[in-house]
Enzyme design. Sequence first.
Site, PDB file in Angstrom:
ATOM      1  N   SER A 211      51.064  37.130  44.798  1.00 54.41           N
ATOM      2  CA  SER A 211      49.762  37.665  45.198  1.00 54.41           C
ATOM      3  C   SER A 211      49.498  37.507  46.690  1.00 54.41           C
ATOM      4  O   SER A 211      48.824  38.345  47.286  1.00 54.41           O
ATOM      5  CB  SER A 211      48.640  37.013  44.389  1.00 54.41           C
ATOM      6  OG  SER A 211      48.721  35.610  44.471  1.00 54.41           O
ATOM      7  N   HIS A 265      45.867  34.080  49.155  1.00 51.34           N
ATOM      8  CA  HIS A 265      45.401  35.463  49.233  1.00 51.34           C
ATOM      9  C   HIS A 265      44.888  35.775  50.631  1.00 51.34           C
ATOM     10  O   HIS A 265      45.266  36.785  51.249  1.00 51.34           O
ATOM     11  CB  HIS A 265      44.290  35.699  48.209  1.00 51.34           C
ATOM     12  CG  HIS A 265      44.751  35.575  46.799  1.00 51.34           C
ATOM     13  ND1 HIS A 265      43.875  35.602  45.722  1.00 51.34           N
ATOM     14  CD2 HIS A 265      45.990  35.434  46.259  1.00 51.34           C
ATOM     15  CE1 HIS A 265      44.553  35.490  44.599  1.00 51.34           C
ATOM     16  NE2 HIS A 265      45.836  35.375  44.898  1.00 51.34           N
TER      17      HIS A 265
END
Length: 293
Positions: A211, A265
């Site tokens: 991610s 992230h």
Amino acid sequence: MESSPPEHAPGSTAALAAQLFAQKPEAELLYLAQNSARYPPAVGAAAVAELNRRGLLPDTPRPAPPPVKTEAEAETWPQLLGDLLRGLFIPSRRFLATPLLIDACLLIFGLMVLSGVSASDPTGPQLIHWGSNVTDLTLHGQPWRLLTYMFVHAGLSHLLLNILSLWLLGLLVEDRVGPLRLLLVYLACGVGGGLASLWWNAQGINSVGASGAIFGLYGLLLALLIGKKLVLDKSDRRAMLGLVLYLVLSNLLSGLTGNIDNAAHLGGLATGLFIAGPLAFIGLKGGEKVEAT
């Protein structure tokens, strides 16, 4: 009951027009044919007919009508689905890096499951064994974990979510920047996300997943849109920007609850938007349309 005379019978309008136009010079006939829209249809038709009679117009074959697909030849839903699946897993000339990255994630996960790791709930030590990003190891002699952790996933649902996101972004970005740029940006953003995770979670972290690198591709896409490197109209550009911002914010908000590494992230997003993304523009031609303002 009266019957009209044949079209080219002596004394008919067409015959009289043909006799009249047979006496006109070629220059006048050409002018009348080229400007037939200014005159009644019969005038232009008579001029063209006389030019044809004199052999002054080349015989131009009519273009063949486009072939019409029969019901058997038309693309079916299974064929369309098959093409999408092949593009998801099989590298092609147009999409090379995206399927390779997806296949790498699937391969590692498959090897993990075959070795006895749970497909739904792997343990921390098992993830460490397969290369997760761990504070006590990554920063103390095992920096390679900044690369391996992005190919390790904590369960099947985690894997599928990242694969679908990677596929979507790959379709949007790779065709524009090329496979090598996409691959370098992906890896650089994964490393950037891993470093941000280690810095933010100074007390210790055991992090896995693609991610961070995927958020880097979001950053790259934002940089492409802001830098006007995608061929889009102004309205389409705004819509795409809104969609990307929505996806980024929704994923970050969902990461506020649960065992989600939002530091990775944000680190990947910042790397893609401010560092790796702009560097990928080197040698990349602009793609903006000329738009009226």
